[in-house]
Scaffold this motif. Structure first.
Motif, PDB file in Angstrom:
ATOM      1  N   UNK A   1      39.817  12.573  76.428  1.00  0.00           N
ATOM      2  CA  UNK A   1      39.903  13.491  74.986  1.00  0.00           C
ATOM      3  C   UNK A   1      41.436  13.528  74.713  1.00  0.00           C
ATOM      4  N   UNK A   2      41.618  12.960  73.417  1.00  0.00           N
ATOM      5  CA  UNK A   2      43.197  12.925  72.847  1.00  0.00           C
ATOM      6  C   UNK A   2      43.960  14.148  72.840  1.00  0.00           C
ATOM      7  N   UNK A   3      44.975  14.135  73.259  1.00  0.00           N
ATOM      8  CA  UNK A   3      45.811  15.595  73.008  1.00  0.00           C
ATOM      9  C   UNK A   3      45.944  16.028  71.490  1.00  0.00           C
ATOM     10  N   UNK A   4      45.904  17.300  71.284  1.00  0.00           N
ATOM     11  CA  UNK A   4      45.940  17.626  69.705  1.00  0.00           C
ATOM     12  C   UNK A   4      46.753  18.894  69.787  1.00  0.00           C
ATOM     13  N   UNK A   5      47.009  19.049  68.582  1.00  0.00           N
ATOM     14  CA  UNK A   5      47.843  20.098  68.256  1.00  0.00           C
ATOM     15  C   UNK A   5      47.011  21.499  67.845  1.00  0.00           C
ATOM     16  N   UNK A   6      47.190  22.704  68.078  1.00  0.00           N
ATOM     17  CA  UNK A   6      46.631  23.898  67.582  1.00  0.00           C
ATOM     18  C   UNK A   6      47.546  24.646  66.697  1.00  0.00           C
ATOM     19  N   UNK A   7      46.808  24.831  65.408  1.00  0.00           N
ATOM     20  CA  UNK A   7      47.622  25.945  64.506  1.00  0.00           C
ATOM     21  C   UNK A   7      47.220  27.198  64.541  1.00  0.00           C
ATOM     22  N   UNK A   8      47.946  28.049  65.027  1.00  0.00           N
ATOM     23  CA  UNK A   8      47.585  29.230  65.171  1.00  0.00           C
ATOM     24  C   UNK A   8      47.830  30.003  63.781  1.00  0.00           C
ATOM     25  N   UNK A   9      46.854  30.371  63.264  1.00  0.00           N
ATOM     26  CA  UNK A   9      47.153  30.355  61.800  1.00  0.00           C
ATOM     27  C   UNK A   9      46.895  32.031  61.317  1.00  0.00           C
ATOM     28  N   UNK A  10      48.034  32.475  60.443  1.00  0.00           N
ATOM     29  CA  UNK A  10      48.228  33.515  59.888  1.00  0.00           C
ATOM     30  C   UNK A  10      47.924  33.494  58.264  1.00  0.00           C
ATOM     31  N   UNK A  11      48.340  34.635  57.750  1.00  0.00           N
ATOM     32  CA  UNK A  11      48.270  34.570  56.258  1.00  0.00           C
ATOM     33  C   UNK A  11      49.189  33.576  55.393  1.00  0.00           C
ATOM     34  N   UNK A  12      48.768  33.188  54.236  1.00  0.00           N
ATOM     35  CA  UNK A  12      49.682  32.503  53.570  1.00  0.00           C
ATOM     36  C   UNK A  12      49.289  30.873  53.470  1.00  0.00           C
ATOM     37  N   UNK A  13      50.166  30.160  52.699  1.00  0.00           N
ATOM     38  CA  UNK A  13      49.931  28.568  52.508  1.00  0.00           C
ATOM     39  C   UNK A  13      50.278  27.807  53.629  1.00  0.00           C
ATOM     40  N   UNK A  14      51.150  28.412  54.637  1.00  0.00           N
ATOM     41  CA  UNK A  14      51.903  27.464  55.704  1.00  0.00           C
ATOM     42  C   UNK A  14      50.873  26.774  56.398  1.00  0.00           C
ATOM     43  N   UNK A  15      49.650  27.549  57.192  1.00  0.00           N
ATOM     44  CA  UNK A  15      48.764  27.012  57.898  1.00  0.00           C
ATOM     45  C   UNK A  15      48.112  26.012  57.276  1.00  0.00           C
ATOM     46  N   UNK A  16      47.755  25.852  55.986  1.00  0.00           N
ATOM     47  CA  UNK A  16      47.120  24.766  55.252  1.00  0.00           C
ATOM     48  C   UNK A  16      48.054  23.600  55.107  1.00  0.00           C
ATOM     49  N   UNK A  17      49.430  23.772  54.817  1.00  0.00           N
ATOM     50  CA  UNK A  17      49.904  22.809  54.656  1.00  0.00           C
ATOM     51  C   UNK A  17      50.358  22.106  55.894  1.00  0.00           C
ATOM     52  N   UNK A  18      50.548  22.800  57.026  1.00  0.00           N
ATOM     53  CA  UNK A  18      50.413  21.956  58.378  1.00  0.00           C
ATOM     54  C   UNK A  18      49.185  21.245  58.638  1.00  0.00           C
ATOM     55  N   UNK A  19      48.122  21.829  58.372  1.00  0.00           N
ATOM     56  CA  UNK A  19      46.858  21.003  58.397  1.00  0.00           C
ATOM     57  C   UNK A  19      46.812  19.825  57.703  1.00  0.00           C
ATOM     58  N   UNK A  20      47.277  19.974  56.512  1.00  0.00           N
ATOM     59  CA  UNK A  20      47.147  18.939  55.577  1.00  0.00           C
ATOM     60  C   UNK A  20      48.153  17.585  56.079  1.00  0.00           C
ATOM     61  N   UNK A  21      49.041  17.890  56.947  1.00  0.00           N
ATOM     62  CA  UNK A  21      49.893  16.888  57.822  1.00  0.00           C
ATOM     63  C   UNK A  21      49.109  16.674  58.936  1.00  0.00           C
ATOM     64  N   UNK A  22      48.137  17.107  59.514  1.00  0.00           N
ATOM     65  CA  UNK A  22      47.821  16.766  60.489  1.00  0.00           C
ATOM     66  C   UNK A  22      46.115  17.242  60.691  1.00  0.00           C
ATOM     67  N   UNK A  23      45.198  16.343  60.289  1.00  0.00           N
ATOM     68  CA  UNK A  23      43.891  16.550  59.972  1.00  0.00           C
ATOM     69  C   UNK A  23      43.126  16.535  61.479  1.00  0.00           C
ATOM     70  N   UNK A  24      43.796  16.371  62.232  1.00  0.00           N
ATOM     71  CA  UNK A  24      43.130  16.339  63.630  1.00  0.00           C
ATOM     72  C   UNK A  24      43.368  17.782  64.401  1.00  0.00           C
ATOM     73  N   UNK A  25      44.196  18.309  64.062  1.00  0.00           N
ATOM     74  CA  UNK A  25      44.618  19.618  64.623  1.00  0.00           C
ATOM     75  C   UNK A  25      43.519  20.573  64.589  1.00  0.00           C
ATOM     76  N   UNK A  26      43.645  21.491  65.790  1.00  0.00           N
ATOM     77  CA  UNK A  26      42.696  22.630  65.686  1.00  0.00           C
ATOM     78  C   UNK A  26      43.302  23.820  64.850  1.00  0.00           C
ATOM     79  N   UNK A  27      42.277  24.245  64.269  1.00  0.00           N
ATOM     80  CA  UNK A  27      42.670  25.321  63.242  1.00  0.00           C
ATOM     81  C   UNK A  27      42.151  26.824  63.858  1.00  0.00           C
ATOM     82  N   UNK A  28      43.188  27.558  64.587  1.00  0.00           N
ATOM     83  CA  UNK A  28      42.740  28.905  65.035  1.00  0.00           C
ATOM     84  C   UNK A  28      43.027  29.970  64.315  1.00  0.00           C
ATOM     85  N   UNK A  29      41.818  30.785  64.026  1.00  0.00           N
ATOM     86  CA  UNK A  29      41.793  31.810  63.379  1.00  0.00           C
ATOM     87  C   UNK A  29      41.706  33.180  63.985  1.00  0.00           C
ATOM     88  N   UNK A  30      42.206  34.296  63.862  1.00  0.00           N
ATOM     89  CA  UNK A  30      41.935  35.496  64.755  1.00  0.00           C
ATOM     90  C   UNK A  30      41.386  36.840  63.752  1.00  0.00           C
TER      91      UNK A  30
END
Length: 268
Positions: free
Chosen positions: A1-30
């Motif tokens: 399995x290739x190593x990947x980034x995890x985006x620990x997502x809070x409120x606002x636009x920032x998590x989505x902008x990072x996801x747009x820059x890395x579509x292989x990242x794991x998007x973690x919501x709480x």
């Protein structure tokens, strides 16, 4: 399995902008934080009360590093729901919660890195979120507005050791507002109600910058379109930001709003 980034997502636009820059990242919501998951993005639902399950989920998905993105309020926790890992870590976290945000974030970084997940800054994984030094959008600030920015910066530096404030508003040398736990938007709403005679004949300026010694990997100051609208509503002349130290979301819209409202944005 290739190593990947995890985006620990809070409120606002920032998590989505990072996801747009890395579509292989794991998007973690709480649990308790309502965040829209980008379409097609690998997703993990997590809980602050079950950190053991979170760390296992990150390992199962091949996560090699994490980035914290977006606003997160301090959660309401039920000790009866804690898993074993959370129960062991919570005394350290609760002690840190008694102080300022910076101290708490340092503890959170330490926990994730001890578990084997290096923490990276949003600006490191998506450098386009930053603007270059000496950027000027809109009109040129006056000599007094530049002097007010220096005064505001001095105030933020003075408050740094007590872990308070990433933003300040000054008009004619007079401090009109300091950002507290309520955030920049709340400060600007307060400043909007300031009587004109307290501004000494000036509109005033806002400065946004990180606290001295702050770990910018987790809580880098951020502005976006709502910030610009708040500056305009408060009747300010414009804002200064720390070059390389403030994330600017939705940059084209931010720049358009600066020009539309006859403001200025300067990075210095």
């Amino acid at each position: 399995m290739e190593p990947r980034l995890a985006i620990l997502a809070g409120l606002g636009q920032l998590p989505r902008e990072i996801a747009a820059a890395d579509n292989t990242a794991l998007f973690v919501t709480f649990d308790g934080i309502d965040v829209d998951v980008p379409k097609g993005q690998l997703h993990l639902q997590a809980s602050f009360e079950k950190l053991g399950a979170l760390f296992k989920g990150l390992r199962d998905h091949g996560v090699s590093e994490v980035v914290f993105a977006g606003a997160m309020t301090r959660p309401s926790l039920n000790p009866l729901r804690f898993d074993i890992k959370t129960a062991k870590l919570m005394p350290k976290v609760m002690k840190a919660m008694g102080g300022g945000d910076d101290g708490l974030l340092r503890v959170i970084i330490e926990i994730f890195e001890t578990e084997g997940f290096p923490v990276r800054g949003a600006h490191e994984v998506a450098p386009s979120l930053l603007v270059h030094p000496h950027l000027l959008v809109g009109r040129n600030p006056t000599k007094q507005e530049r002097a007010d920015a220096v005064r505001a910066a001095d105030i933020l530096i003075a408050l740094g050791p007590v872990d308070v404030a990433q933003a300040c508003v000054v008009a004619g040398g007079q401090c009109l507002g300091i950002e507290t736990i309520q955030g920049t938007d709340a400060m600007l709403r307060y400043v909007a109600g300031t009587p004109d005679h307290l501004k000494r004949g000036e509109k005033g300026v806002m400065i946004k910058a990180g606290k001295e010694g702050q770990d910018l990997r987790v809580d880098m100051p951020t502005i976006g379109p709502e910030t610009i609208l708040g500056v305009a509503h408060a009747g300010l002349a414009g804002l200064f930001i720390a070059a390389g130290g403030v994330i600017v979301l939705e940059q084209e819209e931010v720049f358009d709003l600066i020009r539309e409202h006859d403001l200025f944005l300067m990075a210095r």
